[in-house]
Design a protein around this motif. Structure first.
Motif, short mmCIF file in Angstrom:
data_model
loop_
_atom_site.label_atom_id
_atom_site.label_comp_id
_atom_site.label_asym_id
_atom_site.label_seq_id
_atom_site.Cartn_x
_atom_site.Cartn_y
_atom_site.Cartn_z
N GLY A 103 54.65 56.21 -76.16
CA GLY A 103 53.60 56.78 -75.32
C GLY A 103 54.09 57.23 -73.96
N LEU A 104 55.09 56.54 -73.42
CA LEU A 104 55.63 56.92 -72.12
C LEU A 104 56.34 58.27 -72.20
CD1 LEU A 104 56.19 56.34 -69.17
CD2 LEU A 104 58.14 54.91 -69.86
N THR A 154 49.21 49.74 -75.96
CA THR A 154 50.59 49.44 -76.32
C THR A 154 50.73 48.08 -77.00
OG1 THR A 154 52.84 49.20 -75.45
CG2 THR A 154 51.04 48.48 -74.03
N ASP A 155 51.72 47.97 -77.87
CA ASP A 155 52.05 46.68 -78.47
C ASP A 155 53.21 46.02 -77.72
OD1 ASP A 155 53.93 48.52 -79.22
OD2 ASP A 155 53.94 48.00 -81.34
N ASN A 156 53.66 46.64 -76.64
CA ASN A 156 54.72 46.08 -75.80
C ASN A 156 54.11 45.69 -74.45
OD1 ASN A 156 56.92 45.47 -74.22
ND2 ASN A 156 58.01 47.39 -74.56
N GLY A 157 53.74 44.43 -74.32
CA GLY A 157 53.03 43.98 -73.12
C GLY A 157 53.93 43.40 -72.06
N ILE A 206 54.90 47.77 -68.60
CA ILE A 206 53.67 48.16 -67.92
C ILE A 206 53.97 48.75 -66.55
CG2 ILE A 206 51.53 47.25 -66.91
CD1 ILE A 206 51.42 45.27 -69.24
N ARG A 207 54.93 48.14 -65.84
CA ARG A 207 55.32 48.69 -64.53
C ARG A 207 55.84 50.11 -64.67
NH1 ARG A 207 60.84 46.67 -62.74
NH2 ARG A 207 61.31 48.30 -64.27
N ASP A 208 56.72 50.36 -65.66
CA ASP A 208 57.28 51.69 -65.85
C ASP A 208 56.19 52.72 -66.13
OD1 ASP A 208 59.78 50.64 -65.45
OD2 ASP A 208 60.31 50.57 -67.58
N CYS A 209 55.21 52.32 -66.93
CA CYS A 209 54.13 53.26 -67.28
C CYS A 209 53.27 53.59 -66.07
CB CYS A 209 53.27 52.67 -68.40
SG CYS A 209 54.10 52.57 -70.01
N LEU A 210 52.92 52.58 -65.29
CA LEU A 210 52.09 52.82 -64.11
C LEU A 210 52.84 53.60 -63.04
CD1 LEU A 210 50.25 49.38 -63.80
CD2 LEU A 210 49.32 51.54 -64.66
N GLU A 244 46.08 53.99 -66.69
CA GLU A 244 45.78 52.65 -67.18
C GLU A 244 46.65 52.32 -68.38
OE1 GLU A 244 44.98 49.55 -66.66
OE2 GLU A 244 42.97 50.10 -65.93
N VAL A 245 47.00 51.03 -68.52
CA VAL A 245 47.76 50.53 -69.67
C VAL A 245 47.06 49.27 -70.17
CG1 VAL A 245 49.98 49.70 -70.52
CG2 VAL A 245 49.92 51.39 -68.68
#
Length: 337
Positions: free
Chosen positions: A66-67, A88-91, A96-100, A106-107
């Motif tokens: 998704g990223l 995501t299935d990777n919590g 999460i930091r990289d995505c935000l 939102e993640v």
């Protein structure tokens, strides 16, 4: 739940047809207008025909990133990016930091609660609306007639609140310092090309804690001073609209939690139960645990805690419910018994 006469546009994309179909049914029942796309090309085309849509991407770390989709989409559309939420299935905290930090709105980690999903999507739509809000004109005072110099402005918070001020500076890519003077003291916000680089508040307050506390102020004066260079810090700040919305939400919630705690100047202290609990590294009761003081007040503990005021108040409320943190009178009664 959303009102039926005002459907919000959702676009679903992901590798698992069963999951996408389930999300479509669930979110359709929640009042969203939901469409499914199968590729980034189809997604890009669909976004051209729909204003203010939010993309809900369901990723599987072994099949669908998704990223990467978000970064590719942002490069393609340019300018105003769409609302974007990742399931995501990777919590992991790093993920999460990289995505935000990449600008996602939102993640959310799977498996998820349906009410939480609805609430987080509603938040993304509010952030998107804030990002799309036209920049309001600001009355300019004390304009410098010299053409090379940028123009500053000042005014009253009563007429132009801090959320609108920050979005104005962000959308206009301004560089300089916004000084907000309230009863508590001065809050200084440093901006570089519209991005927030530093926040300083009175009595040593800094960063997010200072920002979230300043957002509770509605009376005072502000002034923006254009500068060629501004102070920076190692603290990073996410998407401006998301940050402002979180600060506004905390400003609304904090009084509710603070009112459930002992009012100043009632002193509080630790009970004997404190010996049997473990607390987070930046706990609001750290000064008491370290023996720096034997008793103090709730407001002092909240101010000293590096976490935001709301996070500190929530922790203190929980500790009082567990009789770990008690008023000094209650501690004296415990000792006497």
């Amino acid at each position: 739940m959303l009102e039926s006469n005002s459907p919000k546009q959702l676009m679903l994309i992901g590798p698992d047809p069963d999951m996408i179909e389930l999300l479509k049914d669930i979110l359709g029942d929640q009042g969203y207008s939901v469409s499914v796309v199968d590729s980034i090309d189809e997604l890009q085309g669909a976004l051209l025909s729909v204003d203010d849509a939010v993309v809900l991407c369901d990723e599987l770390s072994s099949q669908f990133d998704g990223l990467r989709l978000w970064n590719d989409l942002r490069d393609r559309v340019g300018g105003a990016t769409p609302g974007f939420m990742l399931l995501t299935d990777n919590g992991s905290g790093e993920r999460i930091r990289d995505c935000l930090e990449a600008g996602m709105h939102e993640v959310m980690y799977k498996p998820f609660d349906l009410d939480e999903l609805d609430g987080r999507l509603a938040k993304v739509f509010r952030v998107l609306a804030l990002e799309r809000r036209p920049v309001e004109s600001v009355a300019v005072v004390d304009e410098d007639p010299a053409p090379p110099r940028a123009v500053g402005f000042s005014g009253e918070l009563e007429y132009l609140g801090l959320p609108d001020l920050m979005m104005n500076l962000h959308q206009n890519a301004r560089t300089g310092e916004l000084v907000v003077t309230v009863a508590d003291g001065d809050y200084i916000f440093s901006f570089r090309r519209g991005e927030l680089t530093r926040v300083d508040g009175p009595r040593g307050l800094k960063h997010r804690k200072a920002l979230f506390r300043a957002m509770r102020e509605s009376l005072g004066r502000f002034s923006f001073n254009p500068l060629e260079q501004v102070r920076t810090s190692r603290q990073t700040y996410e998407n401006m609209a998301n940050l402002v919305l979180m600060a506004v939400q905390e400003a609304d919630e904090y009084p509710l939690y603070r009112d459930r705690l002992s009012a100043d100047p009632v002193p509080v202290t630790l009970s004997t139960k404190a010996d049997s609990i473990s607390v987070a590294e930046h706990s609001a009761i750290q000064p008491l645990l370290e023996g720096l003081i034997k008793s103090t007040t709730i407001d002092i503990l909240i101010h000293a805690c590096p976490n935001t005021d709301l996070a500190a108040a929530k922790e203190l409320r929980e500790l009082m419910e567990q009789d770990v943190l008690v008023t000094s009178d209650a501690a004296s009664a415990e000792a006497a018994s």
